[in-house]
Design an enzyme around this catalytic site. Sequence first.
Site, PDB file in Angstrom:
ATOM      1  N   ASP A  66     110.705  37.669   6.059  1.00 46.45           N
ATOM      2  CA  ASP A  66     109.990  38.944   5.979  1.00 46.45           C
ATOM      3  C   ASP A  66     109.072  39.100   7.196  1.00 46.45           C
ATOM      4  O   ASP A  66     108.697  38.116   7.818  1.00 46.45           O
ATOM      5  CB  ASP A  66     109.171  39.008   4.683  1.00 46.45           C
ATOM      6  CG  ASP A  66     108.812  40.439   4.313  1.00 46.45           C
ATOM      7  OD1 ASP A  66     109.421  41.390   4.866  1.00 46.45           O
ATOM      8  OD2 ASP A  66     107.914  40.629   3.460  1.00 46.45           O
ATOM      9  N   GLU A  67     108.701  40.327   7.524  1.00 44.39           N
ATOM     10  CA  GLU A  67     107.805  40.632   8.645  1.00 44.39           C
ATOM     11  C   GLU A  67     108.316  39.993   9.940  1.00 44.39           C
ATOM     12  O   GLU A  67     107.552  39.421  10.722  1.00 44.39           O
ATOM     13  CB  GLU A  67     106.376  40.144   8.338  1.00 44.39           C
ATOM     14  CG  GLU A  67     105.750  40.754   7.090  1.00 44.39           C
ATOM     15  CD  GLU A  67     105.292  42.205   7.269  1.00 44.39           C
ATOM     16  OE1 GLU A  67     105.550  42.807   8.348  1.00 44.39           O
ATOM     17  OE2 GLU A  67     104.687  42.736   6.329  1.00 44.39           O
TER      18      GLU A  67
ATOM     19  N   GLN B  91     109.164  41.077  12.721  1.00 49.85           N
ATOM     20  CA  GLN B  91     108.650  41.561  14.012  1.00 49.85           C
ATOM     21  C   GLN B  91     107.490  40.722  14.526  1.00 49.85           C
ATOM     22  O   GLN B  91     107.130  40.793  15.691  1.00 49.85           O
ATOM     23  CB  GLN B  91     108.239  43.034  13.914  1.00 49.85           C
ATOM     24  CG  GLN B  91     106.926  43.306  13.197  1.00 49.85           C
ATOM     25  CD  GLN B  91     107.040  43.290  11.677  1.00 49.85           C
ATOM     26  OE1 GLN B  91     108.120  43.126  11.135  1.00 49.85           O
ATOM     27  NE2 GLN B  91     105.925  43.447  10.979  1.00 49.85           N
TER      28      GLN B  91
ATOM     29  N   CYS C  70     107.747  61.302   5.093  1.00 50.85           N
ATOM     30  CA  CYS C  70     106.638  61.733   5.951  1.00 50.85           C
ATOM     31  C   CYS C  70     105.513  62.303   5.087  1.00 50.85           C
ATOM     32  O   CYS C  70     105.745  63.232   4.299  1.00 50.85           O
ATOM     33  CB  CYS C  70     107.131  62.797   6.935  1.00 50.85           C
ATOM     34  SG  CYS C  70     105.815  63.475   7.977  1.00 50.85           S
TER      35      CYS C  70
END
Length: 191
Positions: A93-94, A96, A150
């Site tokens: 996970d995560e 990046q 959004c």
Amino acid sequence: MVEFSPHSAPRDTGWIEVIAGCMFSGKTEELIRRLRRAKIAKLEVKIFKPKIDNRYSENEIVSHSEQSLPSIIVENSKAILEQSENAQVIGIDEAQFFDNDLIDVCNQLADNGKRVIVAGLDQDYRGIPFEPIPQLLAVAEYITKTLAICVNCGNPADKTQRKIKSGERVLVGASDSYEARCRKCHYIPEE
Ligand code: ZN
């Protein structure tokens, strides 16, 4: 187009799945869903996350909707390799927040017959591709792009809007500092 499903999983080989998208798009939820199903199938599952991310819980991966699974915190991507020997399914996970060695690590794991499921942000708050996710998307067999909604106009959203002033690429936070925006509503904040 061949989509991944457990019924059409490759045989006698490993592979890489990437779940990529902006914040609040349900990446961790989807990762947890796949890992839970692997556990039900009695597969040996190991879950890793980088040391930088200590929001919510230290030893779990937790989605914004508060689903969770126990995880191992590692300092770097090489540590995943060292601790995955007995695992059949590996969740990350995560992603990046890992170094670019993660690409090689995921390839090695998949080459060794393991199913590797990676979740991470594909763009930073400016909309710039966030390494090592672009490279992982290139080498993965299966890709899922998750979209959020959004908050400004209700369109499908794939950008993470930073709501506070900071030029740092990595600024860990949740709904107090970020929200999901579509291409039309997203802007790069002043630094
Ligand atoms: Zn919008």
